[in-house]
Design an enzyme around this catalytic site. Structure first.
Site, PDB file in Angstrom:
ATOM      1  N   GLU A 132       0.846  -1.196   0.000  1.00 24.37           N
ATOM      2  CA  GLU A 132       0.000   0.000   0.000  1.00 24.37           C
ATOM      3  C   GLU A 132       0.883   1.247   0.000  1.00 24.37           C
ATOM      4  OE1 GLU A 132      -3.276   1.148  -0.085  1.00 24.37           O
ATOM      5  OE2 GLU A 132      -2.340   3.096   0.267  1.00 24.37           O
ATOM      6  N   GLN A 133       0.543   2.196  -0.858  1.00 23.17           N
ATOM      7  CA  GLN A 133       1.383   3.400  -0.975  1.00 23.17           C
ATOM      8  C   GLN A 133       1.327   4.292   0.264  1.00 23.17           C
ATOM      9  OE1 GLN A 133       0.007   5.635  -4.354  1.00 23.17           O
ATOM     10  NE2 GLN A 133      -1.953   6.139  -3.441  1.00 23.17           N
ATOM     11  N   HIS A 169     -22.468   2.535   2.484  1.00 25.19           N
ATOM     12  CA  HIS A 169     -23.498   1.499   2.642  1.00 25.19           C
ATOM     13  C   HIS A 169     -22.836   0.163   2.327  1.00 25.19           C
ATOM     14  CE1 HIS A 169     -27.190   4.148   1.649  1.00 25.19           C
ATOM     15  NE2 HIS A 169     -26.143   4.961   1.611  1.00 25.19           N
ATOM     16  N   LEU A 201       3.851   1.383  -5.712  1.00 23.76           N
ATOM     17  CA  LEU A 201       4.326   0.675  -6.909  1.00 23.76           C
ATOM     18  C   LEU A 201       4.637   1.684  -8.008  1.00 23.76           C
ATOM     19  CD1 LEU A 201       4.688  -2.128  -8.294  1.00 23.76           C
ATOM     20  CD2 LEU A 201       2.333  -1.855  -9.112  1.00 23.76           C
ATOM     21  N   TYR A 203     -27.597   9.617   6.081  1.00 25.52           N
ATOM     22  CA  TYR A 203     -27.791   8.389   6.870  1.00 25.52           C
ATOM     23  C   TYR A 203     -26.951   8.356   8.132  1.00 25.52           C
ATOM     24  CZ  TYR A 203     -23.833   6.843   3.841  1.00 25.52           C
ATOM     25  OH  TYR A 203     -22.663   6.744   3.142  1.00 25.52           O
ATOM     26  N   ASP A 259     -12.224  -0.521  -8.196  1.00 18.67           N
ATOM     27  CA  ASP A 259     -12.185   0.731  -8.968  1.00 18.67           C
ATOM     28  C   ASP A 259     -11.091   0.729 -10.030  1.00 18.67           C
ATOM     29  OD1 ASP A 259     -14.278   1.761  -7.537  1.00 18.67           O
ATOM     30  OD2 ASP A 259     -13.227   3.536  -6.815  1.00 18.67           O
ATOM     31  N   ALA A 272     -17.701   0.079  -3.648  1.00 22.19           N
ATOM     32  CA  ALA A 272     -16.853  -0.743  -2.778  1.00 22.19           C
ATOM     33  C   ALA A 272     -17.419  -2.152  -2.697  1.00 22.19           C
ATOM     34  CB  ALA A 272     -16.767  -0.129  -1.394  1.00 22.19           C
TER      35      ALA A 272
HETATM   36  P1  FAD Z   1      -9.664   2.239  -3.336  1.00 22.18           P
HETATM   37  O1  FAD Z   1     -10.579   2.274  -2.162  1.00 22.18           O
HETATM   38  O2  FAD Z   1      -9.457   3.477  -4.130  1.00 22.18           O
HETATM   39  O3  FAD Z   1      -8.268   1.700  -2.828  1.00 22.18           O
HETATM   40  C1  FAD Z   1      -7.113   1.715  -3.637  1.00 22.18           C
HETATM   41  C2  FAD Z   1      -5.895   1.633  -2.732  1.00 22.18           C
HETATM   42  O4  FAD Z   1      -4.735   1.457  -3.543  1.00 22.18           O
HETATM   43  C3  FAD Z   1      -5.687   2.907  -1.919  1.00 22.18           C
HETATM   44  O5  FAD Z   1      -5.462   2.563  -0.570  1.00 22.18           O
HETATM   45  C4  FAD Z   1      -4.459   3.555  -2.579  1.00 22.18           C
HETATM   46  O6  FAD Z   1      -3.693   4.305  -1.674  1.00 22.18           O
HETATM   47  C5  FAD Z   1      -3.709   2.325  -3.082  1.00 22.18           C
HETATM   48  N1  FAD Z   1      -2.818   2.586  -4.229  1.00 22.18           N
HETATM   49  C6  FAD Z   1      -3.101   3.323  -5.323  1.00 22.18           C
HETATM   50  N2  FAD Z   1      -2.035   3.345  -6.165  1.00 22.18           N
HETATM   51  C7  FAD Z   1      -1.057   2.608  -5.566  1.00 22.18           C
HETATM   52  C8  FAD Z   1       0.278   2.258  -5.939  1.00 22.18           C
HETATM   53  N3  FAD Z   1       0.827   2.681  -7.101  1.00 22.18           N
HETATM   54  N4  FAD Z   1       1.011   1.469  -5.099  1.00 22.18           N
HETATM   55  C9  FAD Z   1       0.467   1.034  -3.916  1.00 22.18           C
HETATM   56  N5  FAD Z   1      -0.794   1.348  -3.523  1.00 22.18           N
HETATM   57  C10 FAD Z   1      -1.551   2.119  -4.337  1.00 22.18           C
HETATM   58  N6  FAD Z   1     -19.178   2.269  -2.395  1.00 22.18           N
HETATM   59  C11 FAD Z   1     -20.069   1.474  -1.730  1.00 22.18           C
HETATM   60  O7  FAD Z   1     -20.019   0.243  -1.873  1.00 22.18           O
HETATM   61  N7  FAD Z   1     -21.017   2.012  -0.910  1.00 22.18           N
HETATM   62  C12 FAD Z   1     -21.114   3.370  -0.719  1.00 22.18           C
HETATM   63  O8  FAD Z   1     -21.978   3.831   0.035  1.00 22.18           O
HETATM   64  C13 FAD Z   1     -20.196   4.227  -1.407  1.00 22.18           C
HETATM   65  N8  FAD Z   1     -20.248   5.571  -1.244  1.00 22.18           N
HETATM   66  C14 FAD Z   1     -19.343   6.358  -1.896  1.00 22.18           C
HETATM   67  C15 FAD Z   1     -19.410   7.750  -1.745  1.00 22.18           C
HETATM   68  C16 FAD Z   1     -18.510   8.567  -2.405  1.00 22.18           C
HETATM   69  C17 FAD Z   1     -18.642  10.069  -2.249  1.00 22.18           C
HETATM   70  C18 FAD Z   1     -17.491   8.004  -3.213  1.00 22.18           C
HETATM   71  C19 FAD Z   1     -16.489   8.880  -3.921  1.00 22.18           C
HETATM   72  C20 FAD Z   1     -17.415   6.630  -3.372  1.00 22.18           C
HETATM   73  C21 FAD Z   1     -18.343   5.798  -2.738  1.00 22.18           C
HETATM   74  N9  FAD Z   1     -18.314   4.405  -2.891  1.00 22.18           N
HETATM   75  C22 FAD Z   1     -19.214   3.604  -2.245  1.00 22.18           C
HETATM   76  C23 FAD Z   1     -17.348   3.804  -3.809  1.00 22.18           C
HETATM   77  C24 FAD Z   1     -16.131   3.290  -3.100  1.00 22.18           C
HETATM   78  O9  FAD Z   1     -15.550   4.285  -2.306  1.00 22.18           O
HETATM   79  C25 FAD Z   1     -15.095   2.765  -4.087  1.00 22.18           C
HETATM   80  O10 FAD Z   1     -15.732   2.033  -5.106  1.00 22.18           O
HETATM   81  C26 FAD Z   1     -14.122   1.856  -3.353  1.00 22.18           C
HETATM   82  O11 FAD Z   1     -13.366   2.607  -2.436  1.00 22.18           O
HETATM   83  C27 FAD Z   1     -13.213   1.111  -4.323  1.00 22.18           C
HETATM   84  O12 FAD Z   1     -12.365   0.278  -3.577  1.00 22.18           O
HETATM   85  P2  FAD Z   1     -10.968  -0.188  -4.171  1.00 22.18           P
HETATM   86  O13 FAD Z   1     -10.354  -1.034  -3.101  1.00 22.18           O
HETATM   87  O14 FAD Z   1     -11.160  -0.756  -5.523  1.00 22.18           O
HETATM   88  O15 FAD Z   1     -10.133   1.142  -4.386  1.00 22.18           O
END
Ligand code: FAD
Length: 380
Positions: free
Chosen positions: A36-37, A49, A132, A218, A297, A310
């Site tokens: 993790e960065q 949620h 990375l 909420y 994402d 998420a």
């Molecule tokens: P991320 O949570 O973005 O995690 C990526 C990780 O990778 C981070 O910790 C980052 O630091 C790390 N990283 C990035 N690049 C590197 C690198 N080069 N080297 C090492 N580490 C790196 N989703 C829901 O399910 N329910 C909700 O209610 C909801 N509400 C939301 C409200 C808002 C306003 C927003 C913006 C989003 C919401 N989401 C919700 C969506 C959710 O936040 C994302 O879809 C989710 O965080 C994606 O998870 P992830 O693990 O794929 O990516």
């Protein structure tokens, strides 16, 4: 710094999806490390949620009860007209979700949830301060280079590194995400001020105005001590370089003022509020290649209006882990194919509906999202 030279599976990113992937792969007996960065874990503030579809995964990881004891359990998702307060839909959750969908529906502070996820991981294999920066695909492995100078070989690499994924870039080339034309304001409101208004505030309600502008409000704690909202507002552009900027109660009043009394009270109880741009990508045509594979994402970012981004990342983690368990690490090519076959249609459908911002605005049956069980769904 670690003295590791090689790992079987490297998960890049310890966000909500990466942490779930590590927990499940570790539980399945794989030797997995996460990089993790961020220099350390921080409790990033906002609500989230978590549907029954994902609470079933937390059941498997052993975290369902803990998360259920922290989060709020709304009886309904209400959609209401922001001006008149008229109910547009009343989607049953609470005990109904438990019975019909097989697990609770909770709303929770995402920092609380993330902390529970991270604490449950084998700490000696979660490496903070590892950004990375370079990826070289070799015959028998992938050489990962990190900003701190470390070089580590990995048998398989799972890109759970979010919308600006380095793994996505390796697979598909550099391409900035697109500004969606929408921003969201996020605030934890002063609960004492809310109560002083003498009004009742529902545990989970989405207020709607014309052009799909909205406020989703909420509880984020079971005891009702924290109330949160996130808005969705179309704008002409986003000119800031920062991931978010400060907003203000005055800005909220300018956008949503003179609305229903509960909305007015919500805005009046706003002390600090930030605003965030929502970024997006079209569905990717490549989810994996060779020893590299994407989830969450990194693979299918979306505007957040369905509250399932998420959830899709964590569902991906569960299905990918099951596929690898079925094929074994050496069968990764089949595992990645099965994973994409099982996930693409659902993730793309959720991405499309979330971007359209129509979810639960009117009465509809959400069973296809919430009753889904990623731990038992058929794999191709
Ligand atoms: P991320 O949570 O973005 O995690 C990526 C990780 O990778 C981070 O910790 C980052 O630091 C790390 N990283 C990035 N690049 C590197 C690198 N080069 N080297 C090492 N580490 C790196 N989703 C829901 O399910 N329910 C909700 O209610 C909801 N509400 C939301 C409200 C808002 C306003 C927003 C913006 C989003 C919401 N989401 C919700 C969506 C959710 O936040 C994302 O879809 C989710 O965080 C994606 O998870 P992830 O693990 O794929 O990516």
């Amino acid at each position: 710094m670690t003295s590791i030279e090689r790992v079987d599976i490297a998960v890049i990113g310890a966000g909500l999806g990466g942490a779930a992937a590590m927990a499940l792969l570790d539980q399945a007996g794989f030797s997995v490390h996460t990089f993790e960065q961020a220099p350390e874990f921080t409790r990033l503030g906002a609500g989230i949620h978590i549907g029954p579809n994902v609470m079933k995964i937390f059941r498997e990881i052993g975290l369902e009860d803990r998360l259920a004891s922290i989060g709020s359990h709304p009886d309904h998702w209400f959609s209401r007209d922001g001006n008149t307060g008229e109910y547009l839909s009343r989607i049953r959750l609470g005990d109904f979700a438990l019975k019909e969908y097989g697990a609770p529906y909770i709303t929770i502070h995402r920092g609380d949830m993330h902390a529970v996820q991270i604490e449950a991981l084998p700490q000696d294999r979660v490496h903070f301060g590892y950004k990375l920066t370079d990826i070289v695909e070799r015959d028998g492995d992938v050489l990962l280079t990190f900003e701190n100078g470390e070089k580590i070989a990995a048998g398989l690499v799972i890109g759970a590194d979010g919308i600006n994924s380095a793994i996505r870039e390796k697979l598909l080339g550099p391409e900035k995400p697109r500004f969606s034309g929408w921003i969201g304001h996020r605030a934890l409101v002063n609960v004492d001020k809310l109560r002083a208004s003498g009004l009742e505030f529902e545990a989970c309600v989405k207020w709607w105005w014309e052009a799909s502008r909205h406020i989703m409000a909420y509880d984020t704690k079971r005891d009702g001590s924290e109330y949160y909202y996130v808005t969705g507002v179309p704008v002409d552009g986003w000119e800031h370089d920062a991931p978010f900027v400060e907003s203000s109660r005055e800005e909220m009043e300018a956008i949503f003022g003179n609305s229903h009394p509960e909305v007015n009270a919500l805005i009046a109880a706003t002390e600090e509020v930030t605003k965030w741009p929502f970024w997006n990508r079209d569905p990717l045509n490549l989810w994996s290649r060779g020893r590299l594979c994407l989830l969450g994402d990194a693979c299918h970012p979306m505007r957040p209006h369905m509250a399932q981004g998420a959830c899709m990342a964590i569902e991906d983690a569960a299905v990918l882990s099951r596929c690898l368990t079925e094929t074994g690490e050496t069968g990764y090519a089949d595992a990645f194919r099965m994973y994409e076959a099982a996930r693409r249609e659902r993730a793309t459908k959720v991405q499309t509906i979330s971007n359209a911002n129509t979810w639960l605005k009117e009465p509809e049956d959400p069973a296809w999202v919430y009753a889904y069980d990623p731990m038992t769904v058929a794999l191709g």
